[in-house]
Design a protein around this motif. Structure first.
Motif, PDB file in Angstrom:
ATOM      1  N   MET A  36     -14.004  -6.917  13.717  1.00  0.00           N
ATOM      2  CA  MET A  36     -14.889  -5.825  13.330  1.00  0.00           C
ATOM      3  C   MET A  36     -15.255  -5.018  14.593  1.00  0.00           C
ATOM      4  N   PRO A  37     -15.719  -3.771  14.397  1.00  0.00           N
ATOM      5  CA  PRO A  37     -15.974  -3.125  13.110  1.00  0.00           C
ATOM      6  C   PRO A  37     -14.700  -2.542  12.500  1.00  0.00           C
ATOM      7  N   LEU A  38     -14.541  -2.705  11.205  1.00  0.00           N
ATOM      8  CA  LEU A  38     -13.479  -2.033  10.468  1.00  0.00           C
ATOM      9  C   LEU A  38     -14.000  -0.648  10.114  1.00  0.00           C
ATOM     10  N   MET A  39     -13.261   0.402  10.523  1.00  0.00           N
ATOM     11  CA  MET A  39     -13.777   1.760  10.405  1.00  0.00           C
ATOM     12  C   MET A  39     -13.099   2.588   9.322  1.00  0.00           C
ATOM     13  N   SER A  40     -11.882   2.203   8.901  1.00  0.00           N
ATOM     14  CA  SER A  40     -11.180   3.021   7.911  1.00  0.00           C
ATOM     15  C   SER A  40     -10.052   2.208   7.310  1.00  0.00           C
ATOM     16  N   ALA A  41      -9.778   2.453   6.017  1.00  0.00           N
ATOM     17  CA  ALA A  41      -8.667   1.786   5.332  1.00  0.00           C
ATOM     18  C   ALA A  41      -8.064   2.761   4.336  1.00  0.00           C
ATOM     19  N   ASP A  42      -6.776   2.514   3.984  1.00  0.00           N
ATOM     20  CA  ASP A  42      -6.094   3.406   3.066  1.00  0.00           C
ATOM     21  C   ASP A  42      -5.088   2.609   2.241  1.00  0.00           C
ATOM     22  N   TRP A  43      -4.852   3.085   1.002  1.00  0.00           N
ATOM     23  CA  TRP A  43      -3.913   2.463   0.077  1.00  0.00           C
ATOM     24  C   TRP A  43      -2.618   3.265   0.109  1.00  0.00           C
ATOM     25  N   CYS A  44      -1.490   2.589   0.324  1.00  0.00           N
ATOM     26  CA  CYS A  44      -0.203   3.275   0.427  1.00  0.00           C
ATOM     27  C   CYS A  44       0.256   3.741  -0.951  1.00  0.00           C
ATOM     28  N   PHE A  71      -7.572   5.781   9.609  1.00  0.00           N
ATOM     29  CA  PHE A  71      -6.215   5.349   9.237  1.00  0.00           C
ATOM     30  C   PHE A  71      -5.811   6.105   7.990  1.00  0.00           C
ATOM     31  N   ARG A  72      -4.579   6.664   7.997  1.00  0.00           N
ATOM     32  CA  ARG A  72      -4.063   7.360   6.819  1.00  0.00           C
ATOM     33  C   ARG A  72      -2.568   7.105   6.688  1.00  0.00           C
ATOM     34  N   TRP A  73      -2.134   6.739   5.460  1.00  0.00           N
ATOM     35  CA  TRP A  73      -0.715   6.569   5.165  1.00  0.00           C
ATOM     36  C   TRP A  73      -0.062   7.927   4.912  1.00  0.00           C
ATOM     37  N   SER A  74       1.230   8.005   5.213  1.00  0.00           N
ATOM     38  CA  SER A  74       2.024   9.145   4.772  1.00  0.00           C
ATOM     39  C   SER A  74       2.152   9.082   3.253  1.00  0.00           C
ATOM     40  N   ARG A  75       2.209  10.229   2.616  1.00  0.00           N
ATOM     41  CA  ARG A  75       2.332  10.272   1.158  1.00  0.00           C
ATOM     42  C   ARG A  75       3.780  10.352   0.698  1.00  0.00           C
ATOM     43  N   VAL A  76       4.716  10.343   1.654  1.00  0.00           N
ATOM     44  CA  VAL A  76       6.131  10.425   1.284  1.00  0.00           C
ATOM     45  C   VAL A  76       6.964   9.290   1.884  1.00  0.00           C
ATOM     46  N   ASN A  77       6.390   8.522   2.819  1.00  0.00           N
ATOM     47  CA  ASN A  77       7.143   7.448   3.478  1.00  0.00           C
ATOM     48  C   ASN A  77       6.217   6.260   3.684  1.00  0.00           C
ATOM     49  N   GLU A  78       6.589   5.113   3.135  1.00  0.00           N
ATOM     50  CA  GLU A  78       5.723   3.942   3.205  1.00  0.00           C
ATOM     51  C   GLU A  78       5.654   3.322   4.598  1.00  0.00           C
ATOM     52  N   LEU A 117       5.365   5.265   7.469  1.00  0.00           N
ATOM     53  CA  LEU A 117       4.681   6.182   8.376  1.00  0.00           C
ATOM     54  C   LEU A 117       3.182   6.173   8.112  1.00  0.00           C
ATOM     55  N   PHE A 118       2.403   6.150   9.186  1.00  0.00           N
ATOM     56  CA  PHE A 118       0.950   6.271   9.060  1.00  0.00           C
ATOM     57  C   PHE A 118       0.392   6.860  10.349  1.00  0.00           C
ATOM     58  N   ALA A 119      -0.833   7.333  10.275  1.00  0.00           N
ATOM     59  CA  ALA A 119      -1.472   7.975  11.428  1.00  0.00           C
ATOM     60  C   ALA A 119      -2.822   7.330  11.686  1.00  0.00           C
ATOM     61  N   THR A 120      -3.226   7.330  12.961  1.00  0.00           N
ATOM     62  CA  THR A 120      -4.545   6.838  13.350  1.00  0.00           C
ATOM     63  C   THR A 120      -5.171   7.825  14.318  1.00  0.00           C
ATOM     64  N   THR A 121      -6.496   7.828  14.357  1.00  0.00           N
ATOM     65  CA  THR A 121      -7.223   8.639  15.333  1.00  0.00           C
ATOM     66  C   THR A 121      -8.243   7.763  16.031  1.00  0.00           C
ATOM     67  N   GLY A 122      -8.587   8.176  17.257  1.00  0.00           N
ATOM     68  CA  GLY A 122      -9.651   7.503  17.994  1.00  0.00           C
ATOM     69  C   GLY A 122     -10.971   8.227  17.800  1.00  0.00           C
ATOM     70  N   GLN A 168      -7.019  10.777  20.621  1.00  0.00           N
ATOM     71  CA  GLN A 168      -5.949  11.613  20.077  1.00  0.00           C
ATOM     72  C   GLN A 168      -5.460  11.080  18.732  1.00  0.00           C
ATOM     73  N   LEU A 169      -4.754  11.947  18.017  1.00  0.00           N
ATOM     74  CA  LEU A 169      -4.077  11.577  16.774  1.00  0.00           C
ATOM     75  C   LEU A 169      -2.724  10.976  17.122  1.00  0.00           C
ATOM     76  N   LEU A 170      -2.437   9.792  16.580  1.00  0.00           N
ATOM     77  CA  LEU A 170      -1.175   9.107  16.836  1.00  0.00           C
ATOM     78  C   LEU A 170      -0.468   8.837  15.522  1.00  0.00           C
ATOM     79  N   VAL A 171       0.839   9.078  15.490  1.00  0.00           N
ATOM     80  CA  VAL A 171       1.667   8.807  14.310  1.00  0.00           C
ATOM     81  C   VAL A 171       2.527   7.578  14.606  1.00  0.00           C
ATOM     82  N   HIS A 172       2.580   6.641  13.677  1.00  0.00           N
ATOM     83  CA  HIS A 172       3.266   5.368  13.888  1.00  0.00           C
ATOM     84  C   HIS A 172       4.320   5.148  12.804  1.00  0.00           C
ATOM     85  N   HIS A 173       5.323   4.358  13.149  1.00  0.00           N
ATOM     86  CA  HIS A 173       6.327   3.899  12.199  1.00  0.00           C
ATOM     87  C   HIS A 173       6.292   2.381  12.210  1.00  0.00           C
TER      88      HIS A 173
END
Length: 451
Positions: free
Chosen positions: A209-217, A256-263, A265-270, A278-283
């Motif tokens: 913790m702390p958990l700050m954000s979650a998203d459903w793919c 944390f946010r998932w891509s809506r077209v690719n399971e 891909l997701f993005a995170t921010t600080g 910064q905004l970071l995109v991950h695979h």
């Protein structure tokens, strides 16, 4: 919009006040453009964006402001309704906001004369997230610091109410099943609720913790992603604990946010204003290696500089010592590469000297070995000289003592016909003729002769 080369952004929009939140609509608006809304201290602006990647008729991004809505208080979160349509007559814009006064506001507009909003009052602390039901958009779920998750209809009536064990930070609807709701709590727990029975049916644990954000793919409903502490985490909901996690932001992650077209891909921010905001995109199939912290980078550079200076000082000292030794003024180190001859009709022995290379038959070579061995054996018996006393080897022993690279010394000795292995036995007797090849042959011939 205009280009902004200073901040390395593709385009910027001039705003009248601070922007606290930006949200693209995840739903199809009916036209070849994306709906966007951003909110500040007392307003919400709705506009459209057209991107070259989405519309072949567009050469560069096009932005159009549709309407500015007076809000009266700071906007903390925005959620779009799936009922929003631009291709209907008249068009319908619907979105909901969470405000600093701990209330929800539901805005509905036809971009002409109909512009209205309703206030939903119920939360007793700040609201952190809200979302429309993805199919019909007739209910809204919200979570806040008051340890509650609330479900509302479009008239502002509460349809469900869940007590949480810590502040709620994220809420998501199942992309396909409207009666399933996911709620992420700051203490690191993610729970899934059945809205029909209004009971928790499943829970996941982050272990930190702390958990700050979650998203459903959306593309794979078995996958849940989140950020907690400095890490991103990914679950398969069939397992309670994370399937994978990696550090991502040095000063804690925020979103944390998932891509809506690719399971994958997701993005995170600080956190805004932090060193790694910064905004970071991950695979998920090719996770990124986290950047080294600035303090560690400086330490590595300092260590490299110190070691380099020490090496140069040592090298300079060795050079000065070498220049003071008589007899080394004309010494040159050369590395010679032997020629490789292909063997086609039998074994060929190649003996290399400084000036010529001569190939001999095995029988001639054997005779030469015996003759040379007899000669060297007789010479050794008459006059035994150690390696350290032999002037040909003594100067190379001095080079070893002052720090000249051994490999360079060995190469030089080989080029002069000396045996470099004798440097390791300075007290051993050295063959009178000093030729390294003949010395080896002498040893072989002596063994053969004694047998």
């Amino acid at each position: 919009m205009k280009q902004d080369s200073v901040r390395s952004a593709a385009y910027t929009v001039d705003c009248e006040d601070y922007v606290h939140v930006v949200e693209f609509s995840p739903f199809d608006s009916g036209e070849a453009c994306s709906l966007i809304a951003y909110g500040g201290n007392n307003y919400v602006v709705v506009g459209t964006c057209r991107f070259p990647e989405e519309d072949a008729e567009v050469e560069r991004i096009q932005y159009k402001m549709l309407r500015t809505f007076h809000h009266g208080v700071r906007v903390d979160a925005i959620a779009w309704s799936p009922e929003t349509r631009l291709n209907s007559l008249p068009p319908q814009i619907r979105f909901c906001t969470a405000a600093a006064d701990r209330k929800l506001r539901l805005f509905t507009s036809d971009l002409q004369e109909k512009n209205e909003y309703k206030i939903f009052d119920g939360h007793s602390d700040y609201i952190n997230d809200l979302v429309f039901a993805p199919k019909e958009g007739q209910v809204i779920a919200s979570v806040g610091d008051d340890h509650t998750c609330r479900v509302w209809d479009l008239e502002g009536n509460q349809k469900a109410y869940f007590v949480l064990r810590s502040p709620g930070v994220s809420v998501c609807w199942h992309p396909e099943e409207a009666f399933k709701l996911m709620v992420a709590e700051k203490n690191g727990t993610i729970r899934f609720y059945d809205l029909t029975t209004q009971q928790a049916i499943l829970s996941l644990e982050s272990g930190q913790m702390p958990l700050m954000s979650a998203d459903w793919c959306l593309k794979n409903t078995f996958r849940i992603g989140a950020v907690a502490g400095n890490d991103w985490l990914i679950w398969d909901i069939r397992s309670r604990y994370p399937q994978d996690k990696r550090p991502v932001h040095a000063d804690r992650a925020k979103l944390f946010r998932w891509s809506r077209v690719n399971e994958n891909l997701f993005a995170t921010t600080g956190y805004p204003g932090k060193m790694s905001s910064q905004l970071l995109v991950h695979h998920s199939g090719h996770p990124q290696v986290p950047a080294i912290q600035q303090k560690r980078t400086v330490a590595f550079l300092n260590q490299f500089v110190v070691h380099t200076v020490q090496f140069l000082n040592r090298f300079s000292t060795v050079c000065e010592e070498l220049s003071s030794i008589p007899g080394l003024e004309d010494v040159k180190f050369e590395v010679s590469s032997g020629n490789v001859n292909s063997v086609t009709n039998g074994p060929v022995l190649q003996a290399t000297t400084e000036q010529q290379s001569t190939s001999v038959s095995p029988q001639s070579e054997q005779n030469s070995i015996h003759e040379t061995g007899l000669q060297k054996t007789e010479a050794a018996e008459e006059n035994v000289i150690t390696v350290a006393k032999d002037p040909r080897y003594a100067r190379y022993l001095k080079m070893v003592q002052v720090g000249v690279p051994v490999m360079a010394i060995r190469n030089k000795m080989i080029s002069e016909g000396l045996d470099p292995d004798l440097l390791e036995t300075p007290n051993a007797a050295v063959p009178a003729w000093g030729d390294d090849v003949n010395a080896e042959e002498s040893s072989d011939s002596e063994s053969s002769f004694s047998d």
